[in-house]
Design a protein around this motif. Sequence first.
Motif, PDB file in Angstrom:
ATOM      1  N   ARG A 120       0.829  -1.199   0.000  1.00  0.00           N
ATOM      2  CA  ARG A 120       0.000   0.000   0.000  1.00  0.00           C
ATOM      3  C   ARG A 120       0.870   1.259   0.000  1.00  0.00           C
ATOM      4  NH1 ARG A 120      -4.995  -2.089   0.756  1.00  0.00           N
ATOM      5  NH2 ARG A 120      -5.954  -0.032   0.709  1.00  0.00           N
ATOM      6  N   VAL A 121       1.981   1.213   0.726  1.00  0.00           N
ATOM      7  CA  VAL A 121       2.907   2.346   0.726  1.00  0.00           C
ATOM      8  C   VAL A 121       3.483   2.567  -0.671  1.00  0.00           C
ATOM      9  CG1 VAL A 121       5.126   3.176   1.591  1.00  0.00           C
ATOM     10  CG2 VAL A 121       3.489   2.130   3.170  1.00  0.00           C
ATOM     11  N   ASN A 122       3.877   1.485  -1.326  1.00  0.00           N
ATOM     12  CA  ASN A 122       4.443   1.591  -2.672  1.00  0.00           C
ATOM     13  C   ASN A 122       3.410   2.062  -3.689  1.00  0.00           C
ATOM     14  OD1 ASN A 122       6.965   0.730  -1.788  1.00  0.00           O
ATOM     15  ND2 ASN A 122       6.508  -1.427  -2.155  1.00  0.00           N
ATOM     16  N   ASP A 123       2.166   1.625  -3.501  1.00  0.00           N
ATOM     17  CA  ASP A 123       1.099   2.091  -4.390  1.00  0.00           C
ATOM     18  C   ASP A 123       0.928   3.597  -4.267  1.00  0.00           C
ATOM     19  OD1 ASP A 123       0.644  -0.434  -5.304  1.00  0.00           O
ATOM     20  OD2 ASP A 123      -1.109  -0.814  -4.052  1.00  0.00           O
ATOM     21  N   ARG A 124       1.012   4.102  -3.030  1.00  0.00           N
ATOM     22  CA  ARG A 124       0.882   5.547  -2.824  1.00  0.00           C
ATOM     23  C   ARG A 124       2.029   6.292  -3.498  1.00  0.00           C
ATOM     24  NH1 ARG A 124      -0.706   4.035   2.516  1.00  0.00           N
ATOM     25  NH2 ARG A 124       1.367   4.529   3.325  1.00  0.00           N
ATOM     26  N   SER A 125       3.238   5.739  -3.426  1.00  0.00           N
ATOM     27  CA  SER A 125       4.402   6.386  -4.045  1.00  0.00           C
ATOM     28  C   SER A 125       4.229   6.480  -5.554  1.00  0.00           C
ATOM     29  CB  SER A 125       5.679   5.612  -3.708  1.00  0.00           C
ATOM     30  OG  SER A 125       5.914   5.618  -2.314  1.00  0.00           O
ATOM     31  N   THR A 126       3.675   5.424  -6.144  1.00  0.00           N
ATOM     32  CA  THR A 126       3.430   5.436  -7.592  1.00  0.00           C
ATOM     33  C   THR A 126       2.412   6.495  -7.967  1.00  0.00           C
ATOM     34  OG1 THR A 126       3.931   3.071  -7.737  1.00  0.00           O
ATOM     35  CG2 THR A 126       2.671   4.043  -9.550  1.00  0.00           C
ATOM     36  N   LEU A 127       1.356   6.605  -7.163  1.00  0.00           N
ATOM     37  CA  LEU A 127       0.316   7.582  -7.445  1.00  0.00           C
ATOM     38  C   LEU A 127       0.826   9.010  -7.334  1.00  0.00           C
ATOM     39  CD1 LEU A 127      -2.677   5.910  -5.586  1.00  0.00           C
ATOM     40  CD2 LEU A 127      -2.517   6.325  -8.041  1.00  0.00           C
ATOM     41  N   GLU A 128       1.795   9.231  -6.451  1.00  0.00           N
ATOM     42  CA  GLU A 128       2.319  10.579  -6.254  1.00  0.00           C
ATOM     43  C   GLU A 128       3.061  11.094  -7.488  1.00  0.00           C
ATOM     44  OE1 GLU A 128       4.630  10.291  -2.742  1.00  0.00           O
ATOM     45  OE2 GLU A 128       2.887  10.255  -1.410  1.00  0.00           O
ATOM     46  N   GLU A 129       3.449  10.185  -8.393  1.00  0.00           N
ATOM     47  CA  GLU A 129       4.138  10.584  -9.610  1.00  0.00           C
ATOM     48  C   GLU A 129       3.156  11.004 -10.699  1.00  0.00           C
ATOM     49  OE1 GLU A 129       6.480   7.240 -10.657  1.00  0.00           O
ATOM     50  OE2 GLU A 129       7.770   7.349  -8.887  1.00  0.00           O
ATOM     51  N   GLN A 130       1.873  10.791 -10.468  1.00  0.00           N
ATOM     52  CA  GLN A 130       0.858  11.104 -11.460  1.00  0.00           C
ATOM     53  C   GLN A 130       0.267  12.489 -11.202  1.00  0.00           C
ATOM     54  OE1 GLN A 130      -1.931   7.910 -11.156  1.00  0.00           O
ATOM     55  NE2 GLN A 130      -0.408   6.331 -11.573  1.00  0.00           N
ATOM     56  N   GLU A 131      -0.487  12.981 -12.186  1.00  0.00           N
ATOM     57  CA  GLU A 131      -1.139  14.275 -12.027  1.00  0.00           C
ATOM     58  C   GLU A 131      -2.198  14.189 -10.934  1.00  0.00           C
ATOM     59  OE1 GLU A 131      -0.707  17.277 -13.454  1.00  0.00           O
ATOM     60  OE2 GLU A 131       1.139  16.438 -14.302  1.00  0.00           O
ATOM     61  N   GLU A 137     -15.393  12.851  -5.170  1.00  0.00           N
ATOM     62  CA  GLU A 137     -16.047  14.125  -4.899  1.00  0.00           C
ATOM     63  C   GLU A 137     -17.508  13.841  -4.588  1.00  0.00           C
ATOM     64  OE1 GLU A 137     -15.157  17.767  -7.051  1.00  0.00           O
ATOM     65  OE2 GLU A 137     -13.825  16.619  -8.375  1.00  0.00           O
ATOM     66  N   THR A 138     -17.856  13.904  -3.318  1.00  0.00           N
ATOM     67  CA  THR A 138     -19.241  13.718  -2.902  1.00  0.00           C
ATOM     68  C   THR A 138     -19.804  15.085  -2.518  1.00  0.00           C
ATOM     69  OG1 THR A 138     -18.683  13.323  -0.571  1.00  0.00           O
ATOM     70  CG2 THR A 138     -18.659  11.420  -2.066  1.00  0.00           C
ATOM     71  N   GLU A 139     -20.931  15.100  -1.844  1.00  0.00           N
ATOM     72  CA  GLU A 139     -21.574  16.375  -1.514  1.00  0.00           C
ATOM     73  C   GLU A 139     -20.676  17.263  -0.653  1.00  0.00           C
ATOM     74  OE1 GLU A 139     -25.689  17.967   0.619  1.00  0.00           O
ATOM     75  OE2 GLU A 139     -25.594  15.942  -0.210  1.00  0.00           O
ATOM     76  N   HIS A 140     -19.951  16.654   0.293  1.00  0.00           N
ATOM     77  CA  HIS A 140     -19.143  17.442   1.222  1.00  0.00           C
ATOM     78  C   HIS A 140     -17.691  16.972   1.330  1.00  0.00           C
ATOM     79  CE1 HIS A 140     -22.697  19.552   2.592  1.00  0.00           C
ATOM     80  NE2 HIS A 140     -23.291  18.416   2.863  1.00  0.00           N
ATOM     81  N   LEU A 141     -17.303  15.967   0.563  1.00  0.00           N
ATOM     82  CA  LEU A 141     -15.968  15.384   0.695  1.00  0.00           C
ATOM     83  C   LEU A 141     -15.235  15.378  -0.640  1.00  0.00           C
ATOM     84  CD1 LEU A 141     -13.929  13.668   2.530  1.00  0.00           C
ATOM     85  CD2 LEU A 141     -15.000  11.675   1.451  1.00  0.00           C
ATOM     86  N   LYS A 142     -13.930  15.688  -0.584  1.00  0.00           N
ATOM     87  CA  LYS A 142     -13.039  15.522  -1.726  1.00  0.00           C
ATOM     88  C   LYS A 142     -11.813  14.767  -1.240  1.00  0.00           C
ATOM     89  CE  LYS A 142     -14.345  19.819  -4.099  1.00  0.00           C
ATOM     90  NZ  LYS A 142     -13.846  21.109  -4.623  1.00  0.00           N
ATOM     91  N   MET A 143     -11.360  13.784  -2.046  1.00  0.00           N
ATOM     92  CA  MET A 143     -10.179  13.007  -1.686  1.00  0.00           C
ATOM     93  C   MET A 143      -9.301  12.798  -2.903  1.00  0.00           C
ATOM     94  SD  MET A 143     -11.534  10.099   1.020  1.00  0.00           S
ATOM     95  CE  MET A 143      -9.851   9.787   1.586  1.00  0.00           C
ATOM     96  N   ASP A 144      -8.002  12.975  -2.703  1.00  0.00           N
ATOM     97  CA  ASP A 144      -7.019  12.798  -3.765  1.00  0.00           C
ATOM     98  C   ASP A 144      -5.947  11.843  -3.275  1.00  0.00           C
ATOM     99  OD1 ASP A 144      -5.178  12.958  -5.775  1.00  0.00           O
ATOM    100  OD2 ASP A 144      -4.649  15.057  -5.445  1.00  0.00           O
ATOM    101  N   ARG A 145      -5.868  10.667  -3.872  1.00  0.00           N
ATOM    102  CA  ARG A 145      -4.863   9.686  -3.444  1.00  0.00           C
ATOM    103  C   ARG A 145      -3.445  10.112  -3.809  1.00  0.00           C
ATOM    104  NH1 ARG A 145      -6.543   3.839  -5.467  1.00  0.00           N
ATOM    105  NH2 ARG A 145      -6.917   5.030  -7.370  1.00  0.00           N
ATOM    106  N   THR A 146      -3.310  10.921  -4.859  1.00  0.00           N
ATOM    107  CA  THR A 146      -1.978  11.339  -5.283  1.00  0.00           C
ATOM    108  C   THR A 146      -1.294  12.182  -4.217  1.00  0.00           C
ATOM    109  OG1 THR A 146      -2.721  11.336  -7.574  1.00  0.00           O
ATOM    110  CG2 THR A 146      -0.681  12.502  -7.091  1.00  0.00           C
ATOM    111  N   THR A 147      -2.021  13.173  -3.713  1.00  0.00           N
ATOM    112  CA  THR A 147      -1.461  14.067  -2.699  1.00  0.00           C
ATOM    113  C   THR A 147      -1.888  13.700  -1.290  1.00  0.00           C
ATOM    114  OG1 THR A 147      -3.337  15.583  -2.922  1.00  0.00           O
ATOM    115  CG2 THR A 147      -1.442  15.948  -4.369  1.00  0.00           C
TER     116      THR A 147
END
Length: 236
Positions: A120-131, A137-147
Amino acid sequence: MHILMIEDNESVCEMIEMFFIKENWENTFVHNGKKGLETYLNAPDTFDLVVLDIMLPEMDGITICREIRKHSTTVPIIMLTAKDTESDEVIGLEIGADDYVTKPFSPLTLVARIKSIMRRVNDRSTLEEQEPQYEIETEHLKMDRTTREVILYQEPLTNLTPKEFDLLYTLANSPRRVFSREQLLQLVWDYEYFGDERTVDAHIKKLRQKLSATGPQVIETVWGVGYKFDDTGKLD
């Protein structure tokens, strides 16, 4: 990968070391709680993961875990607990441990848990290299796995541990879907369910405490089934 293992039983360390070497993992073993914490704090960037016993001379594992989390919310921590010490397990998870293994344990079990966390840590590192983008994006929540960015009720949440982020992401990615504890163990912790629900419940409790600081609670309990994410109409 370099693992710091703080464990006072030297024979256990010698056995575990053979398995670490087989995996080509670097390792540092410390047999004293106070010295173990000092070892980590003196070179925190050296260690990719910490394996931490609860019962240690001079300083217990709960205190060490709490002190490590003051300096890093991202380094994975696996706690080793004695059999039938439910309170220690729950406390450890609530203060920021990512997982725990109950003694006596098979070295292969510990290795499997370490691999699961590091995937899971390595997956996060890979995502951080992407845009960067908001995958959720729900009614009140936003989440970005990259950052690893979380915005709830227009307020940023910056104090989530990696496991808390993964748990919220899993729930929010399927709004209003009810997940059983067994499903969350498989999806978030990446290992099969063995009848122990305390891991999920402890993380849900801590996550709820952090989410409630920004507004109405968005993680709901479905009694007898599990948990769901629902932020619809919360501020109406």
